[in-house]
Design a protein around this motif. Structure first.
Motif, PDB file in Angstrom:
ATOM      1  N   CYS A   1       0.850  -1.187   0.000  1.00 28.65           N
ATOM      2  CA  CYS A   1       0.000   0.000   0.000  1.00 28.65           C
ATOM      3  C   CYS A   1       0.886   1.237   0.000  1.00 28.65           C
ATOM      4  CB  CYS A   1      -0.920  -0.007   1.219  1.00 28.65           C
ATOM      5  SG  CYS A   1      -2.191   1.292   1.192  1.00 28.65           S
ATOM      6  N   ASN A   2       0.750   2.052  -1.033  1.00 24.02           N
ATOM      7  CA  ASN A   2       1.587   3.234  -1.201  1.00 24.02           C
ATOM      8  C   ASN A   2       0.744   4.427  -1.624  1.00 24.02           C
ATOM      9  OD1 ASN A   2       4.485   2.044  -1.070  1.00 24.02           O
ATOM     10  ND2 ASN A   2       3.418   0.680  -2.489  1.00 24.02           N
ATOM     11  N   SER A   3       1.271   5.622  -1.378  1.00 21.01           N
ATOM     12  CA  SER A   3       0.563   6.841  -1.781  1.00 21.01           C
ATOM     13  C   SER A   3       1.399   7.626  -2.785  1.00 21.01           C
ATOM     14  CB  SER A   3       0.233   7.715  -0.573  1.00 21.01           C
ATOM     15  OG  SER A   3       1.389   8.026   0.185  1.00 21.01           O
ATOM     16  N   ILE A   4       0.682   8.328  -3.674  1.00 25.45           N
ATOM     17  CA  ILE A   4       1.308   9.180  -4.683  1.00 25.45           C
ATOM     18  C   ILE A   4       0.905  10.619  -4.401  1.00 25.45           C
ATOM     19  CG2 ILE A   4       1.321   9.785  -7.140  1.00 25.45           C
ATOM     20  CD1 ILE A   4       1.039   6.857  -7.783  1.00 25.45           C
ATOM     21  N   HIS A   5       1.872  11.532  -4.495  1.00 25.57           N
ATOM     22  CA  HIS A   5       1.663  12.921  -4.094  1.00 25.57           C
ATOM     23  C   HIS A   5       2.053  13.870  -5.225  1.00 25.57           C
ATOM     24  CE1 HIS A   5       1.097  11.800   0.193  1.00 25.57           C
ATOM     25  NE2 HIS A   5       1.795  10.754  -0.204  1.00 25.57           N
ATOM     26  N   PRO A   6       1.118  14.146  -6.136  1.00 26.07           N
ATOM     27  CA  PRO A   6       1.436  15.055  -7.237  1.00 26.07           C
ATOM     28  C   PRO A   6       1.314  16.520  -6.814  1.00 26.07           C
ATOM     29  CG  PRO A   6      -0.404  13.541  -7.757  1.00 26.07           C
ATOM     30  CD  PRO A   6      -0.211  13.545  -6.277  1.00 26.07           C
ATOM     31  N   ALA A   7       2.078  17.354  -7.495  1.00 31.97           N
ATOM     32  CA  ALA A   7       1.823  18.795  -7.484  1.00 31.97           C
ATOM     33  C   ALA A   7       0.754  19.061  -8.542  1.00 31.97           C
ATOM     34  CB  ALA A   7       3.115  19.550  -7.763  1.00 31.97           C
ATOM     35  N   PHE A   8       0.675  20.273  -9.067  1.00 33.46           N
ATOM     36  CA  PHE A   8      -0.351  20.585 -10.061  1.00 33.46           C
ATOM     37  C   PHE A   8      -0.142  19.772 -11.335  1.00 33.46           C
ATOM     38  CE2 PHE A   8      -0.503  24.541  -7.518  1.00 33.46           C
ATOM     39  CZ  PHE A   8      -1.849  24.516  -7.201  1.00 33.46           C
ATOM     40  N   ILE A   9      -1.190  19.065 -11.730  1.00 31.81           N
ATOM     41  CA  ILE A   9      -1.189  18.270 -12.953  1.00 31.81           C
ATOM     42  C   ILE A   9      -2.209  18.881 -13.907  1.00 31.81           C
ATOM     43  CG2 ILE A   9      -1.486  15.968 -13.939  1.00 31.81           C
ATOM     44  CD1 ILE A   9       0.847  16.136 -11.966  1.00 31.81           C
ATOM     45  N   ARG A  10      -1.902  18.846 -15.172  1.00 28.86           N
ATOM     46  CA  ARG A  10      -2.770  19.478 -16.173  1.00 28.86           C
ATOM     47  C   ARG A  10      -4.026  18.622 -16.398  1.00 28.86           C
ATOM     48  NH1 ARG A  10      -1.759  23.690 -19.532  1.00 28.86           N
ATOM     49  NH2 ARG A  10       0.442  23.696 -18.943  1.00 28.86           N
ATOM     50  N   THR A  11      -4.972  18.765 -15.481  1.00 32.11           N
ATOM     51  CA  THR A  11      -6.248  18.065 -15.542  1.00 32.11           C
ATOM     52  C   THR A  11      -7.360  19.076 -15.259  1.00 32.11           C
ATOM     53  OG1 THR A  11      -6.304  17.519 -13.184  1.00 32.11           O
ATOM     54  CG2 THR A  11      -5.161  15.972 -14.637  1.00 32.11           C
ATOM     55  N   GLY A  12      -8.583  18.574 -15.119  1.00 32.16           N
ATOM     56  CA  GLY A  12      -9.714  19.446 -14.861  1.00 32.16           C
ATOM     57  C   GLY A  12      -9.625  20.200 -13.552  1.00 32.16           C
TER      58      GLY A  12
END
Length: 262
Positions: free
Chosen positions: A189-200
């Motif tokens: 079990c792992n988590s992903i931590h994005p900054a601003f991604i070009r999505t809605g």
């Protein structure tokens, strides 16, 4: 489709929430291209059905299924996980991607809004982990990937509920990971931590400021001076879903163009 010998998710069977667009859609397409079967859900049932149909057209075979889902509804979780396991012949990957943003500093946020954000961003992740575990246990080695945010570590006080919810996802992820490891269950079990991604999720900023000015403001704290693309996150999910990450659990994978370092 990718040739069989290079399909990094061959044989995997993934349940993905919030899959109608943005990160969820990119993740579903990525896993399907890499050999996985995918069951997609979203509050927008029509939109997620369109994504699944498009994946099947590209794959040339039945690899994608879809259903509408309110991720706050526990009974809905139980029913859809059973449906997904039946359709795909089991379940070996859970991607808790569904989430919402929220604006409001501590003095302004309403209790109902706080509860809405916690319901979608935190309780849904708990429900997914809880009710998917029996299926994942039967499909070891298996993987849970929880989409959090850079906001778990670097906060903007105008996003009180959002910051808190994403930090909670990081802590919940570690709790699940350690519990599985202690029980000698091969479910990572792992988590992903994005900054601003070009999505809605950045569209309101574009609408308010214009794309050029909004982009300038959003990336000013990012050393790489750009937003990420959905596939930047989808590739990370692919790694964590695949057997390439067999010794990776309780990890926080930050995808932020260097923003956490400054």
């Amino acid at each position: 489709m990718t040739s069989q010998q290079h399909q990094r998710a061959a044989g995997k069977r993934a349940f993905i929430t919030g899959a109608a667009g943005g990160l969820g859609s990119a993740t579903a397409r990525m896993l399907a291209r890499q050999g996985a079967k995918v069951f997609l859900t979203d509050i927008d049932g029509d939109a997620v059905a369109t994504v699944a149909a498009d994946i099947n057209r590209q794959a040339g075979e039945k690899v994608a299924w879809s259903a509408p889902q309110d991720v706050r509804d526990e009974a809905n979780w139980e029913r859809l996980l059973a449906e997904a396991a039946l359709a795909m012949g089991g379940l070996s990957v859970l991607v808790n991607n569904a989430g919402i943003g929220s604006l409001g500093a501590i003095g302004a946020i309403e209790l109902n809004e706080w509860r809405r954000v916690m319901g979608v961003n935190v309780e849904s992740v708990m429900l997914g982990c809880k009710h998917a575990m029996a299926y994942l246990r039967d499909a070891q080695p298996a993987s849970i990937v929880n989409i959090s945010s850079l906001a778990a570590f670097k906060v903007d006080p105008d996003y009180t509920a959002y910051n808190t919810s994403k930090a909670a996802v990081a802590a919940l992820t570690k709790s699940v990971a350690v519990e599985c490891a202690r029980q000698k269950i091969d479910v990572r079990c792992n988590s992903i931590h994005p900054a601003f991604i070009r999505t809605g999720i950045v569209k309101p900023f574009f609408d308010k400021l214009g794309e050029e000015e909004a982009t300038r403001k959003l990336v000013r704290g990012i050393p790489m001076h750009r937003m990420g693309d959905p596939d930047d996150v989808a590739y990370a999910v692919l790694y964590l879903a695949s057997d390439e990450s067999r010794y990776v659990t309780a990890a926080e994978l930050v995808i932020d163009g260097g923003a956490r370092a400054v």
